[in-house]
Design a protein around this motif. Structure first.
Motif, short mmCIF file in Angstrom:
data_model
loop_
_atom_site.label_atom_id
_atom_site.label_comp_id
_atom_site.label_asym_id
_atom_site.label_seq_id
_atom_site.Cartn_x
_atom_site.Cartn_y
_atom_site.Cartn_z
N ALA A 1 0.76 -1.15 0.10
CA ALA A 1 -0.16 0.08 0.08
C ALA A 1 0.89 1.43 0.15
N ALA A 2 1.97 1.05 0.74
CA ALA A 2 3.00 2.27 0.87
C ALA A 2 3.43 2.60 -0.54
N LEU A 3 3.99 1.32 -1.09
CA LEU A 3 4.73 1.52 -2.38
C LEU A 3 3.59 2.18 -3.41
N ALA A 4 2.48 1.42 -3.43
CA ALA A 4 1.55 1.97 -4.59
C ALA A 4 1.18 3.34 -4.72
N ALA A 5 1.17 3.95 -3.32
CA ALA A 5 0.63 5.25 -2.97
C ALA A 5 1.80 6.03 -3.42
N ALA A 6 3.06 5.69 -3.27
CA ALA A 6 4.13 6.57 -3.62
C ALA A 6 4.39 6.62 -5.24
N GLY A 7 4.15 5.21 -5.65
CA GLY A 7 4.12 5.27 -7.45
C GLY A 7 2.96 6.01 -8.03
N ARG A 8 1.94 6.41 -7.42
CA ARG A 8 0.93 6.96 -7.84
C ARG A 8 1.33 8.44 -7.93
N ARG A 9 1.94 9.08 -7.10
CA ARG A 9 2.47 10.57 -6.97
C ARG A 9 3.86 10.71 -7.78
N VAL A 10 4.63 9.67 -7.84
CA VAL A 10 5.79 9.92 -8.91
C VAL A 10 5.78 8.84 -9.74
N ASP A 11 5.55 9.16 -10.98
CA ASP A 11 5.48 8.11 -11.79
C ASP A 11 6.86 7.44 -12.34
N ALA A 12 7.86 8.30 -12.19
CA ALA A 12 9.17 7.57 -12.19
C ALA A 12 9.56 6.71 -11.28
N PHE A 13 8.63 6.57 -10.29
CA PHE A 13 9.09 5.73 -9.22
C PHE A 13 9.01 4.22 -9.66
N ALA A 14 8.11 3.77 -10.57
CA ALA A 14 7.98 2.52 -10.98
C ALA A 14 9.24 1.88 -11.61
N PRO A 15 9.72 2.55 -12.74
CA PRO A 15 10.89 1.96 -13.15
C PRO A 15 12.13 1.66 -12.19
N ALA A 16 12.21 2.83 -11.45
CA ALA A 16 13.36 2.93 -10.39
C ALA A 16 13.25 1.67 -9.30
#
Length: 226
Positions: free
Chosen positions: A186-201
């Motif tokens: 849940a924490a990672l998914a929430a961060a991913g929604r806020r920062v698109d570049a978070f997913a590939p990183a």
């Protein structure tokens, strides 16, 4: 009643202590969470938890202890686990290249579950836990939890003593794992929604972790064979 609450809380801490440390399982959960969404990350966490449930049942039946009687089993597990981690790392690299943003759902949503379940079954550390601490949790007696804390264990002896072999301890233990597999994705998914570049990183970091642990497991397996 107070003793049961303390014992249950100690079980939750044990569960979190097993589930939370960085490693290949959490790397896969992280990758699934930011690339495919919370549900995929949760399913990946359930894969690792299902393996723990299986080890629990086998430990209860005394089957897990058989591994200690055959010295060749552990090196084989290290080698198998190392190869699987390197194989899964290739997929993580592909995810890092393909993922341009956070996506909720997506293809191969059940892949994470299969990955963590298979890796857990070949993870000597996880098996080692159930051969040592896990067996201790099942046997009736007492456990001075904080006495094993690094550096300050002697100062904290007797502060938190719980009953092992208690249903409250075991329920708390698996409850702690459930808390982690729900909250971490849940924490990672929430961060991913806020920062698109978070997913590939995160996918790239997952690949690095899997490669590191894969090479470590292969090296340990090779040394044990030799």
């Amino acid at each position: 009643m107070a003793s049961l609450v303390v014992t249950g809380f100690a079980g939750v801490l044990f569960g979190l202590a097993l589930a939370a440390p960085p490693g290949p399982m959490n790397a896969i959960i992280a990758e699934e969470s930011v690339v495919r969404g919370w549900a995929a990350g949760f399913r990946a966490g359930l894969g690792a938890m299902l393996a723990d449930v299986l080890f629990f049942v086998l430990a209860l039946a005394g089957v897990v202890a058989v591994i200690d009687r055959y010295p060749a089993v552990r090196p084989a597990l290290y080698l198998a686990g190392g190869c699987l981690m390197l194989y899964f790392a290739i997929g993580a690299v592909e995810e890092a290249r393909a993922a341009t943003s956070f996506t909720d759902g997506g293809r191969a949503a059940t892949t994470g579950f299969r990955k963590t379940f298979v890796l857990s079954l070949t993870n000597p550390y996880q098996i080692g836990f159930w051969l040592t601490v896990g067996v201790g949790l099942l046997e009736r007696g007492t456990l001075d939890v904080l006495a094993y804390a690094p550096a300050v264990g002697q100062l904290l002896e007797g502060v938190l003593v719980v009953q092992t072999g208690s249903p409250a301890l075991l329920l708390g233990f698996f409850g702690g794992i459930v808390v982690w597999v729900v909250a971490y994705p849940a924490a990672l998914a929430a961060a991913g929604r806020r920062v698109d570049a978070f997913a590939p990183a995160v996918a790239a970091l997952s690949a690095v972790v899997l490669v590191g642990f894969g090479l470590l497991f292969l090296a340990m397996g090779t040394l044990r064979v030799v």
